[in-house]
Design a protein around this motif. Structure first.
Motif, PDB file in Angstrom:
ATOM      1  N   SER A 264       0.631  -1.284   0.146  1.00 32.74           N
ATOM      2  CA  SER A 264      -0.039   0.014   0.181  1.00 32.74           C
ATOM      3  C   SER A 264       1.038   1.273   0.009  1.00 32.74           C
ATOM      4  O   SER A 264       1.988   1.249   0.572  1.00 32.74           O
ATOM      5  CB  SER A 264      -1.072   0.113   1.205  1.00 32.74           C
ATOM      6  N   ASP A 265       0.230   2.426  -0.453  1.00 36.53           N
ATOM      7  CA  ASP A 265       0.916   3.572  -0.631  1.00 36.53           C
ATOM      8  C   ASP A 265       1.168   4.146   0.695  1.00 36.53           C
ATOM      9  O   ASP A 265       2.339   4.704   0.933  1.00 36.53           O
ATOM     10  CB  ASP A 265       0.311   4.632  -1.386  1.00 36.53           C
ATOM     11  N   ASP A 266       0.399   4.031   1.699  1.00 33.70           N
ATOM     12  CA  ASP A 266       0.453   4.478   2.936  1.00 33.70           C
ATOM     13  C   ASP A 266       1.542   3.768   3.789  1.00 33.70           C
ATOM     14  O   ASP A 266       2.438   4.490   4.409  1.00 33.70           O
ATOM     15  CB  ASP A 266      -0.703   4.356   3.745  1.00 33.70           C
ATOM     16  N   TYR A 269       4.997   5.055   2.126  1.00 32.48           N
ATOM     17  CA  TYR A 269       5.099   6.383   2.460  1.00 32.48           C
ATOM     18  C   TYR A 269       5.583   6.587   3.814  1.00 32.48           C
ATOM     19  O   TYR A 269       6.691   7.295   4.155  1.00 32.48           O
ATOM     20  CB  TYR A 269       3.841   7.230   2.308  1.00 32.48           C
ATOM     21  N   GLN A 270       5.070   5.774   4.708  1.00 36.03           N
ATOM     22  CA  GLN A 270       5.456   5.680   6.078  1.00 36.03           C
ATOM     23  C   GLN A 270       7.088   5.251   6.368  1.00 36.03           C
ATOM     24  O   GLN A 270       7.619   5.955   7.072  1.00 36.03           O
ATOM     25  CB  GLN A 270       4.672   4.766   7.062  1.00 36.03           C
ATOM     26  N   HIS A 306       8.059   3.468  -5.995  1.00 28.06           N
ATOM     27  CA  HIS A 306       6.704   3.081  -5.568  1.00 28.06           C
ATOM     28  C   HIS A 306       6.005   4.433  -5.364  1.00 28.06           C
ATOM     29  O   HIS A 306       6.557   5.701  -4.758  1.00 28.06           O
ATOM     30  CB  HIS A 306       6.864   2.458  -4.453  1.00 28.06           C
ATOM     31  N   GLY A 308       4.038   5.387  -3.137  1.00 25.84           N
ATOM     32  CA  GLY A 308       4.098   6.017  -1.593  1.00 25.84           C
ATOM     33  C   GLY A 308       5.404   6.794  -1.632  1.00 25.84           C
ATOM     34  O   GLY A 308       5.340   7.635  -0.840  1.00 25.84           O
ATOM     35  N   LYS A 311       5.322  10.133  -3.545  1.00 25.80           N
ATOM     36  CA  LYS A 311       4.517  11.029  -2.904  1.00 25.80           C
ATOM     37  C   LYS A 311       5.413  11.813  -1.646  1.00 25.80           C
ATOM     38  O   LYS A 311       5.252  12.980  -1.629  1.00 25.80           O
ATOM     39  CB  LYS A 311       3.140  10.532  -2.075  1.00 25.80           C
TER      40      LYS A 311
END
Length: 320
Positions: A264-266, A269-270, A306, A308, A311
């Motif tokens: 997942s992008d989230d 990202y994290q 990716h 994420g 971003k």
């Protein structure tokens, strides 16, 4: 009353289910314990747990060529690879000939790492060309990238692995242990890898790096054998195990954190954000992260980043 009990049980099951989702564990594929990737994975996992509360763990394998396909198929969340191997895997060339891993994605550069052949301190081998006819590890079937490292290093002295007495080894950890046991004459050791430090402590007189050749021809040969690799100059320092000659030329490659397109992008990202913001904590967990450069996590590579990660990099200006 029965309805109330049933409702309460339903709420409890919902909470338990939600808790199970919250407690998902993200595994990071690494090489064997004692390897650089293992220590890097342990450090990132530790920092992620401390800073985010999410569950991360190290998942050691025989070599990166074993776990990279697992990342591609979504069976493993993260892992590590040097820039050349990442490109090989994504495009289905080199050590991944005919097996393109098109679901691979980059998170970012963790550190740049230097590698060269090492020999016992009292070895008669002083230069790369001296290794002609020497007993050298070969094959690396569980960590195939070291086959390309080997030829890249040997090419600076005008050699290939065919000029040596080949001793099959599954991975570089086994090769280093074989050198410590006197079964091979030299082995590739990544700078400050745990297994290298262990060999230094257990060998009677320790070991030293052989300086590679640095010339326009040597640089071209290194890049040809291991895409994205370059020659770097190192100076002796107590923090650089095995570096004796001034200068000592070594192969330098960017080591990336990899993930899969389906993560997942989230989550990505994290991870990207947490790494970027916590160099000090990463370095405290594993000293090699003192070389981590958060502002240079984005480097050119055939493997796409990716979404994420993209971003986050747009937020900090590393990607426009």
């Amino acid at each position: 009353m029965k309805r109330l009990i049933a409702f309460a049980i339903g709420i409890a099951l919902s909470c338990a289910t939600a808790g199970a989702v919250q407690a998902e564990t993200y595994s990071m594929g690494t090489n064997q314990q004692g390897s650089l990737f293992y220590s890097m994975g342990a450090a990132i996992s530790k920092v992620m747990v401390e800073k985010t509360g999410e569950q991360y763990r190290v998942a050691p394998y025989a070599g990166s060529s074993t776990y990279i396909p697992l990342i591609n198929t979504g069976k493993l969340a993260f892992g590590f690879a040097n820039g050349g191997e990442a490109a090989f895997a994504y495009e289905g060339i080199g050590s991944f000939e005919g097996h393109a891993n098109t679901n691979l994605r980059l998170v970012g550069v963790a550190i740049a790492t230097q590698t060269s052949f090492a020999v016992p301190t009292n070895s008669p081998f002083k230069t790369v060309s001296d290794l002609k006819g020497a007993r050298l590890p070969s094959g690396y079937n569980s960590g195939r990238t070291f086959h390309y490292y080997s030829n890249a290093a040997l090419a600076t002295g005008g050699l290939t692995i065919e000029d040596a007495k080949k001793v099959p080894m599954p991975n570089f950890v086994s090769a280093i242990n074989a050198m410590a046991d006197g079964k091979v004459d030299a082995a590739l050791i990544p700078m400050n890898a745990g297994v290298g430090k262990k060999a230094m402590a257990t060998m009677k007189d320790g070991w030293r790096y052989i300086s590679l050749v640095d010339s326009p021809e040597a640089r071209a040969a290194v890049s040809k054998n291991l895409p994205s690799a370059r020659i770097a100059s190192m100076e002796p320092d107590k923090s650089k195990t095995g570096v004796v000659d001034s200068p000592t030329y070594m192969i330098e490659v960017d080591f990336y954190v990899l993930t899969g397109a389906d993560v997942s992008d989230d989550v990505v990202y994290q991870l990207t954000k947490t790494m970027y913001e916590n160099k000090k904590s990463l370095a405290e967990a594993f000293g090699a992260f003192n070389r981590f450069q958060p502002d240079k996590m984005v480097q050119e590579n055939p493997v796409p980043y990716h979404p994420g990660a993209v971003k986050f990099y747009k937020e900090v200006g590393q990607i426009k």
